[in-house]
Design an enzyme around this catalytic site. Structure first.
Site, PDB file in Angstrom:
ATOM      1  N   ASP A 118     -21.338 -28.152  17.211  1.00  0.00           N
ATOM      2  CA  ASP A 118     -19.891 -27.547  17.364  1.00  0.00           C
ATOM      3  C   ASP A 118     -18.951 -27.999  16.283  1.00  0.00           C
ATOM      4  O   ASP A 118     -18.323 -29.002  16.489  1.00  0.00           O
ATOM      5  CB  ASP A 118     -19.499 -28.133  18.653  1.00  0.00           C
ATOM      6  CG  ASP A 118     -18.602 -27.330  19.596  1.00  0.00           C
ATOM      7  OD1 ASP A 118     -18.173 -26.405  19.070  1.00  0.00           O
ATOM      8  OD2 ASP A 118     -17.965 -27.685  20.665  1.00  0.00           O
ATOM      9  N   LYS A 323     -25.769 -20.995  25.380  1.00  0.00           N
ATOM     10  CA  LYS A 323     -24.818 -22.065  25.380  1.00  0.00           C
ATOM     11  C   LYS A 323     -25.127 -22.726  26.765  1.00  0.00           C
ATOM     12  O   LYS A 323     -25.120 -22.252  27.819  1.00  0.00           O
ATOM     13  CB  LYS A 323     -23.252 -21.445  25.336  1.00  0.00           C
ATOM     14  CG  LYS A 323     -23.309 -20.394  23.916  1.00  0.00           C
ATOM     15  CD  LYS A 323     -22.324 -21.036  23.073  1.00  0.00           C
ATOM     16  CE  LYS A 323     -20.733 -20.422  23.668  1.00  0.00           C
ATOM     17  NZ  LYS A 323     -19.938 -20.995  22.600  1.00  0.00           N
ATOM     18  N   CYS A 417      14.410 -25.896  41.261  1.00  0.00           N
ATOM     19  CA  CYS A 417      13.898 -26.844  40.166  1.00  0.00           C
ATOM     20  C   CYS A 417      13.797 -28.255  40.833  1.00  0.00           C
ATOM     21  O   CYS A 417      14.536 -28.864  41.555  1.00  0.00           O
ATOM     22  CB  CYS A 417      14.991 -26.873  39.250  1.00  0.00           C
ATOM     23  SG  CYS A 417      14.789 -27.877  37.833  1.00  0.00           S
ATOM     24  N   CYS A 435      13.705 -22.437  35.565  1.00  0.00           N
ATOM     25  CA  CYS A 435      14.931 -22.833  36.077  1.00  0.00           C
ATOM     26  C   CYS A 435      16.095 -22.271  35.158  1.00  0.00           C
ATOM     27  O   CYS A 435      16.107 -22.762  34.128  1.00  0.00           O
ATOM     28  CB  CYS A 435      15.051 -24.500  35.919  1.00  0.00           C
ATOM     29  SG  CYS A 435      16.774 -25.137  36.276  1.00  0.00           S
TER      30      CYS A 435
END
Ligand code: IVH
Length: 678
Positions: A118, A323, A417, A435
């Site tokens: 990897d 995999k 919020c 928000c």
């Protein structure tokens, strides 16, 4: 010392250092101490500095780096770097085997199973035994020339004696960072951060995982830093004209014999059952390897058979990657926290009963947005499945519905919020809730200040997010403009600040007044105005007043500025508070205009826009950009209907070329460009 004596000593030192390097990196044996080794290397560096004409291209001093590359040249691969077909299922592997055997009309087939490392695919070219060029995969057709960085890989021979191979050949392999180097770098970062935290400085970010670390390191511009990061490579392929070997395994054995690092863990298999056995065996054994692996690559061994099997559009028919499934674990969802970002976007985060996963304890998982909660249909107290992908924070992939209690309530996204209790809004076409209280919501205000001081904006290194938090809580700052009113006495009143640390902060803020206009524009945090857009706007308008006065149409006439950005800029400057904020920054002495140091030589390219692609004979890409600007033209990154010319070198990007042809953009060569400005 005479040149003859130097030559002799350089040869002796080179031989010794190469020998000790080989013993150390291939056999894990240190025959001499680090100190003695460094002495030899230092002597060689000194001699090569004194007699540069004696420096050999494969000298071991090349591995310590020192080359600074401004921009990597794009080079076309002699043999395209293909990818592999992927599967997670045994059934598909059986299918692959059936297909191979059918196409080969019942010939006996031998496979080679290798671990799938990897890391990053690399391609190395050798000419007459000498390593001459190293490339990344790029888009498979052309990659970045990172030769100087690849030279720092100690296990890669800079010279080989490979008599059976032609004068030019390529080896391919996976560049990687071993887990222990990765851990030790992160430990160093942790130590440094402890210091920085005490000094109130900005913290460094950690490396996310060994793969990203390897990819990031190999793309660094300073090869001396790359050398310190100890990247390694496993060679898994040989490419050349008239390949002298009949099979892949013979090639691997030969490459190993002449000094390349080939992983010892490959195996020849004569049946798909044996392949499945290899896969099963390594599923757990791979955890003990020093390198991350994510699967097994199965390749037909015979080159003649490979030729018969051929390729699909993207990948060879003679190989497939199996995999392993990402590791997963089940745990209880304890609660959900909601974080408010600088733009007001709300991000939900799942708090979990701590559970071990792939070697670390996981307590939190990211949920992205409200849609993700709905998609998973999360209920309070659910048993959730978590998986670790490439990111540090794992993600929730599913819920064990059978374990859900009958009375469990569905999780509802918050409506207000969590910080300032303003009702949340959703912009059409966007997944996130926001928000809208951007002028009063504390995390948004703090986020804006953090953005303003960040590295790519005003780069006030003497302050970090902890300092911003503290100053904000104590009422010293509410907007970035307040920074420039700060006095050392204000800071000294706060616990933990001494003469030096407070002076540092004041100095850092004062120094930021020299930052160029484009960085201030980026630092303002206008939606959709990232670093590049800020540079473009600064370049075009030259000062903030011209930008503030611009209407949508004017903005949209600038190459690469679309409606979304244009509206956002116009809306931002329409707000009187924002204008007042800009005034305060101006009063503080910030650069509200470009200080154009660049003079123009002519107006020959005035009003013309250019896209540059490919590699050029005479000029580096940066030099071309400079020439365009000097003659009054503009350089842009992508081909659009607003582009006048595509300046194409060798290996010009095929997508850019196709787009230019489609849009009727004139395609010119380096020579034609020269004629335009001559
Ligand atoms: S062979 C034609 N062997 O996996 C492709 N690849 O898509 C030849 N990889 O990024 C690739 N370990 O870098 C091969 N033992 C191995 C490998 C391997 C890792 C990577 C490779 C590429 C991807 C294949």
């Amino acid at each position: 010392m005479t040149i003859e004596q130097a030559e002799k000593r350089i040869a002796e030192l080179t031989e010794k250092i190469n020998y000790y390097n080989f013993r150390y990196y291939h056999d894990n044996v240190s025959e001499i101490s680090d100190y003695e080794f460094d002495q030899l290397l230092a002597e060689l560096i000194a001699l090569e500095t004194q007699f540069p004409q004696l420096q050999q291209p494969d000298s071991p001093t090349q591995r310590v780096g020192g080359t600074i590359t401004k921009e990597f040249a794009q080079v076309r691969h002699k043999y395209p770097m293909l990818s592999l077909g992927n599967t997670y299922s045994e059934g598909e592997l059986l299918e692959f085997d059936r297909r191979v055997r059918k196409l080969l009309e019942k010939q006996p087939v031998e496979y080679v199973c290798e671990l799938k490392w990897d890391g990053v695919a690399l391609s190395m070219t050798y000419q007459n035994g000498l390593f001459v060029q190293g490339l990344t995969r790029g888009d498979g057709e052309q990659g970045d020339d990172i030769t100087a960085n690849i030279k720092t890989i100690r296990t890669l021979p800079l010279r080989v004696q490979a008599d059976r191979l032609p004068a030019e050949f390529e080896v391919r392999g996976e560049g990687f960072m071993s887990r222990h180097i990765f851990d030790s770098i992160n430990e160093e970062i942790a130590e440094e951060n402890e210091k920085r935290e005490q000094e109130g400085k900005k913290l460094l970010s950690y490396l996310a995982n060994p793969r990203n670390a390897a990819a990031g390191t190999l793309k660094m511009q300073d090869s001396a830093i790359v050398a310190k990061r100890r990247i390694d490579v496993y060679i898994y392929d040989l490419l050349c004209e008239n390949n002298p070997f009949a099979t892949h395994s013979e090639a691997l054995d030969y490459l190993k014999q002449v000094g390349f690092q080939v992983s010892p863990h490959y195996r020849k298999c004569t049946s798909i059952e044996q392949v499945l056995g290899f896969i099963k065996e390594w599923e757990t054994k791979r955890e003990n390897l020093p390198v991350d692996t994510d699967g097994v690559v199965i390749k037909v061994n015979s080159y003649a058979q490979r030729e018969e099997l051929g390729y699909t559009a993207k990948s060879p028919r003679w190989a497939i990657a199996y995999k392993y499934k990402a590791e997963s674990a089940a745990t209880e969802l304890l609660s959900i926290s909601y974080q408010v970002g600088r733009t007001g976007a709300i991000t939900p985060v799942a708090n979990l009963r701590p559970v071990k996963l792939a070697g670390t304890t996981v307590k939190r998982a990211s949920l992205h947005n409200a849609n993700e909660i709905a998609r998973l249909d999360l209920h309070e107290g659910d048993t959730v499945l978590i998986e670790k992908g490439g990111e540090i924070i794992p993600k929730i992939t599913g819920v064990e519905i059978t374990k859900r209690k009958a009375e469990a309530r569905r999780i509802r996204f918050i409506s207000h919020c969590p910080e300032c209790h303003t009702p949340l809004v959703r912009h059409p076409g966007e997944a996130a809730f926001y928000c809208p209280n951007e002028k009063g919501c504390p995390p948004q205000l703090k986020g804006k200040i953090e953005h303003f001081i960040s590295r790519k904006a005003m780069n006030i290194e003497s302050m970090g997010s902890k300092t911003v938090d503290l100053f904000f809580e104590k009422g010293l700052i509410r907007t970035p403009a307040d920074l420039y009113q700060l006095k050392q006495e204000d800071i000294l009143q706060l616990e933990g600040f001494k003469e030096l640390s407070s002076q540092n902060i004041i100095n850092g803020i004062a120094a930021s007044k020299q930052q160029p206009f484009s960085r201030i524009l980026f630092g303002l945090g206008i939606r959709f105005v990232g670093e590049t857009v800020a540079e473009k706007l600064a370049d075009y308008f030259k000062n903030i007043d011209a930008l503030a006065a611009a209407d949508k149409e004017t903005l949209m006439n600038i190459p690469e500025i679309g409606e979304k950005i244009a509206s956002s800029v116009v809306d931002w400057f329409a707000d009187p508070d924002n204008r007042a904020y800009v005034e305060r920054l101006r009063q503080a002495g910030l650069q509200m205009a470009t200080t154009s140091s660049r003079q123009t030589i002519s107006n020959k390219l005035s009003g013309k826009t250019f896209v540059i692609s490919g590699v050029f004979q005479k000029y580096e890409r940066e030099a071309l950009k400079e020439l365009i600007a000097l003659h009054g033209g503009k350089h842009i990154a992508t081909v659009s209907s607003k582009t006048d010319f595509l300046l194409a070198g060798s290996g010009v990007g095929p997508a850019k070329l196709a787009k230019a042809e489609k849009l009727g953009v004139k395609i010119i060569s380096e020579t034609e460009f020269e004629q335009m400005i001559s």
